[in-house]
Enzyme design. Structure first.
Site, PDB file in Angstrom:
ATOM      1  N   LYS A   1       9.941  49.751  70.814  1.00 53.54           N
ATOM      2  CA  LYS A   1       9.918  50.662  69.466  1.00 53.54           C
ATOM      3  C   LYS A   1       8.587  51.121  69.564  1.00 53.54           C
ATOM      4  O   LYS A   1       8.270  52.296  68.917  1.00 53.54           O
ATOM      5  CB  LYS A   1       9.957  49.465  68.160  1.00 53.54           C
ATOM      6  CG  LYS A   1      11.593  49.250  68.093  1.00 53.54           C
ATOM      7  CD  LYS A   1      11.692  47.990  67.153  1.00 53.54           C
ATOM      8  CE  LYS A   1      13.168  47.600  67.462  1.00 53.54           C
ATOM      9  NZ  LYS A   1      13.430  46.469  66.551  1.00 53.54           N
TER      10      LYS A   1
ATOM     11  N   GLN B   1      10.814  41.931  62.983  1.00 51.72           N
ATOM     12  CA  GLN B   1      11.911  41.597  64.256  1.00 51.72           C
ATOM     13  C   GLN B   1      12.733  40.309  63.930  1.00 51.72           C
ATOM     14  O   GLN B   1      12.028  39.452  63.845  1.00 51.72           O
ATOM     15  CB  GLN B   1      10.911  41.540  65.204  1.00 51.72           C
ATOM     16  CG  GLN B   1      11.897  41.549  66.630  1.00 51.72           C
ATOM     17  CD  GLN B   1      12.749  42.966  66.885  1.00 51.72           C
ATOM     18  OE1 GLN B   1      12.286  43.815  66.755  1.00 51.72           O
ATOM     19  NE2 GLN B   1      13.950  42.546  67.293  1.00 51.72           N
TER      20      GLN B   1
ATOM     21  N   ASP C   1      14.914  49.501  59.024  1.00 53.41           N
ATOM     22  CA  ASP C   1      15.789  48.966  59.536  1.00 53.41           C
ATOM     23  C   ASP C   1      16.971  48.965  58.613  1.00 53.41           C
ATOM     24  O   ASP C   1      18.076  48.807  59.033  1.00 53.41           O
ATOM     25  CB  ASP C   1      15.563  47.311  59.672  1.00 53.41           C
ATOM     26  CG  ASP C   1      15.113  47.162  61.080  1.00 53.41           C
ATOM     27  OD1 ASP C   1      15.106  47.733  61.752  1.00 53.41           O
ATOM     28  OD2 ASP C   1      14.645  45.858  61.296  1.00 53.41           O
TER      29      ASP C   1
END
Ligand code: NDP
Length: 291
Positions: free
Chosen positions: A52, A96, A119
């Site tokens: 990312k 994460q 997200d």
């Protein structure tokens, strides 16, 4: 059969994001900034966060990683979330997953400011998605919709069968495929581990989206001629190669592709679109398009 080249589409979109970012920087505004919170040293999580960061750098975004030890308390993690919620220099951030078992991921996700939740996992974003309102959409389903759009695949009135009902892929993609929009307007059937006679259902699919994490589960006898196949699965299967394994999807490409009108390969299909959709979410959050 036409191969849906996610890698190529992702590269094109990345170039456009880089162009828009250069414009932002030229106008002396700060570059979009993604922060990632990484708890512990899980190698898979480390590598996801690294990719990312790399993708952010490639388009000119700023990125930063907040590393916390495996034994961090939930309270300390929530404080880091609060810090990023209040940091005006960070436009979007993610935690994460998975988190260590002593931390409740739902409590952590609910603490994220929905406007920075790139997200798309916060209940506000999930709810807005369900209501058809502008929202930050989870990256993998958003990437699938972009692929369908880019390839001009007709979805209206089609029967879409989704294998898998996770919050990350199956559930949101089912909502997107059934909503009143283009792509969308499908009649959607969702299958999961308790579904009986799956093959009977998949054989009715005009569009089949497989997201179950079961290597080569969907075989040629389970689909009809002309089906559009989106294979989300990423599975590592042991083999006799030098590496000792190969990557495969949830679809048996060899037997399914001859019957398909369109199909995504693994790798090079949905995967590259996921990261690009995250970049698009960062840009949306930066522009405050989803408040
Ligand atoms: P989850 O494990 O969270 O969910 C799997 C879903 O599949 C569940 O709903 C489960 O049912 C269902 N399922 C499992 N086995 C079967 C079966 N034999 N028959 C029918 N349904 C079954 O996985 P994710 O959604 O996170 O990921 C799915 C796959 O997609 C994985 O291979 C993952 O690696 C990949 N992935 C790829 C991404 C990409 O960028 N390409 C991004 C995210 C995921 P139940 O709910 O009943 O347990």
């Amino acid at each position: 059969m036409e191969l849906i080249d996610g890698k190529k589409v992702a590269e094109e979109i990345k170039k456009e994001i880089a162009r828009q970012t250069a414009e932002i920087i030229d106008s002396e505004k700060p570059a979009p900034h993604l922060a990632a919170i990484l708890v512990g040293n899980d190698p898979a999580s480390e590598s996801y966060v690294a990719s990312k960061e790399k993708a952010c750098r490639a388009v000119g975004f700023t990125s930063s990683v907040y590393r916390l030890p495996e034994n961090v308390t939930e309270q300390q993690l929530l404080e880091t979330v609060d810090f990023l919620n209040n940091d005006d220099e960070v436009h979007g951030f993610l935690v994460q997953l998975p988190l260590p078992p002593h931390i409740d991921p739902n409590r952590v996700i609910e603490r994220i400011n929905p406007a920075k939740d790139v997200d798309g996992f916060h209940p506000v974003n999930v709810g807005r998605l369900a209501l058809g309102l502008p929202s930050l959409v989870p990256a993998t389903p958003a990437g699938i919709m972009l692929l369908l759009e880019k390839y001009g695949i007709e979805t209206e009135g089609k029967h879409c069968v989704v294998l898998g009902r996770s919050n990350i892929v199956g559930a949101p993609v089912s909502v997107l495929m059934s909503r009143k929009a283009n792509p969308g307007n499908c009649t959607v059937t969702i299958c999961h581990s308790k579904t009986e006679n799956i093959a009977e259902i998949t054989r009715q699919a005009d569009i089949l989206i497989a997201a179950i994490g079961q290597p080569e589960f969907v075989t040629g006898d389970m689909v009809k001629n002309g089906v559009v196949v989106i294979d989300v699965g990423i599975n590592r299967v042991e083999d006799s190669s030098e590496k000792g394994y190969r990557m495969t999807g949830d679809v048996d490409f060899k037997t399914v592709s001859p019957k398909a009108s369109y199909i995504t390969p693994v790798p090079g299909g949905v995967g590259p679109m996921t990261i690009v959709s995250l970049l698009l979410n960062i840009l949306k959050a930066y522009r405050g398009e989803v408040k």
